[in-house]
Motif scaffolding. Sequence first.
Motif, PDB file in Angstrom:
ATOM      1  N   THR A 113       0.830  -1.204   0.000  1.00 23.91           N
ATOM      2  CA  THR A 113       0.000   0.000   0.000  1.00 23.91           C
ATOM      3  C   THR A 113       0.870   1.261   0.000  1.00 23.91           C
ATOM      4  OG1 THR A 113      -0.189  -0.227   2.405  1.00 23.91           O
ATOM      5  CG2 THR A 113      -1.995  -1.084   1.072  1.00 23.91           C
ATOM      6  N   LEU A 143      -6.020  -1.272  -1.411  1.00 25.53           N
ATOM      7  CA  LEU A 143      -6.795  -2.126  -0.515  1.00 25.53           C
ATOM      8  C   LEU A 143      -7.861  -2.931  -1.262  1.00 25.53           C
ATOM      9  CD1 LEU A 143      -7.332   0.262   2.538  1.00 25.53           C
ATOM     10  CD2 LEU A 143      -5.701  -1.626   2.347  1.00 25.53           C
ATOM     11  N   MET A 173      -0.840  -7.069   4.275  1.00 27.88           N
ATOM     12  CA  MET A 173      -0.689  -5.730   3.725  1.00 27.88           C
ATOM     13  C   MET A 173       0.583  -5.088   4.268  1.00 27.88           C
ATOM     14  SD  MET A 173      -1.127  -3.197   6.185  1.00 27.88           S
ATOM     15  CE  MET A 173      -1.413  -1.889   5.029  1.00 27.88           C
ATOM     16  N   SER A 215       0.767   1.322   7.823  1.00 25.71           N
ATOM     17  CA  SER A 215      -0.272   0.777   8.694  1.00 25.71           C
ATOM     18  C   SER A 215      -0.166   1.477  10.043  1.00 25.71           C
ATOM     19  CB  SER A 215      -0.070  -0.737   8.854  1.00 25.71           C
ATOM     20  OG  SER A 215      -1.033  -1.290   9.713  1.00 25.71           O
ATOM     21  N   SER A 245      -4.788   4.873   9.218  1.00 24.25           N
ATOM     22  CA  SER A 245      -5.239   3.928   8.192  1.00 24.25           C
ATOM     23  C   SER A 245      -5.861   2.652   8.744  1.00 24.25           C
ATOM     24  CB  SER A 245      -4.057   3.546   7.282  1.00 24.25           C
ATOM     25  OG  SER A 245      -3.003   2.972   8.046  1.00 24.25           O
ATOM     26  N   ILE A 271      -7.944  -0.221   6.590  1.00 23.23           N
ATOM     27  CA  ILE A 271      -7.323  -1.540   6.407  1.00 23.23           C
ATOM     28  C   ILE A 271      -8.229  -2.628   6.972  1.00 23.23           C
ATOM     29  CG2 ILE A 271      -5.355  -2.996   7.017  1.00 23.23           C
ATOM     30  CD1 ILE A 271      -3.710  -0.357   7.230  1.00 23.23           C
ATOM     31  N   TYR A 290      -1.056  -7.574   9.335  1.00 22.07           N
ATOM     32  CA  TYR A 290      -0.649  -6.183   9.199  1.00 22.07           C
ATOM     33  C   TYR A 290       0.867  -6.116   9.407  1.00 22.07           C
ATOM     34  CZ  TYR A 290      -5.491  -4.518  10.233  1.00 22.07           C
ATOM     35  OH  TYR A 290      -6.838  -4.260  10.242  1.00 22.07           O
TER      36      TYR A 290
END
Length: 229
Positions: free
Chosen positions: A139, A154, A175, A179, A183, A187, A195
């Motif tokens: 991302t 996403l 992802m 993070s 966000s 997410i 994460y």
Amino acid sequence: MKKVEFSPSLMTMDLNKFKEQITFLNDHADSFHVDIMDGHYVPNITLSPWFIQEVRKISTLPVSAHLMVTDPAPWVEKLIDINCEWICMHVEVLDGLAFRLIDQIHDAGLKAGVVLNPETPIDTIFPYIDIVDKVTIMTVDPGFAGQRFIEGALDKIVQLRELREKMNYNYVIEMDGSSNRKSFKRIDAAGPDVYIIGRSGLFGLAEDIEKSWEIMNRDYQEATGKVLV
């Protein structure tokens, strides 16, 4: 509901507090994320298989190596030699190599992952999606910490979840990139399994790693209404 996992990105840790931070996170995180960059695929040069071996002197957590390299083959061999639990390769450099390297990783009893840049569509991995263990969605653009969050990426997480359910695939969805408190809610709505958290989401929140983890936990709970176990 399945618990989401958090994997600290050790590229962004405080190396002056290596033992302190790894020791604490060994009891709180689910795995470690180690970026390996060759200075060619991305301009930076970062961590290495040697670094993973140093982490293992302190921690029992599984390690996921993220290869940001132009030629993944020799790096895969090095990571197999040290039994790195997860070996993740960028799909943008896998043309003509994917099946051989994935099979090589599996033959060693390890798990193979693929990583997609923000602009790379998921149909790129359709030829071998049924044999990968993890798909990582970037991302942010690869290679640098602290970049802006690319929310449109996403959508691929949602697509991967739907495809996994429809086709009964077994890959984990991860992802990677920005993070943090700003966000977490977006997410969470996309629904990855893992994460990756770096400087903005964990290591840069406080001087002390225990305090940083508490802040991250609070930020996540306030954004999603969920508590980390």
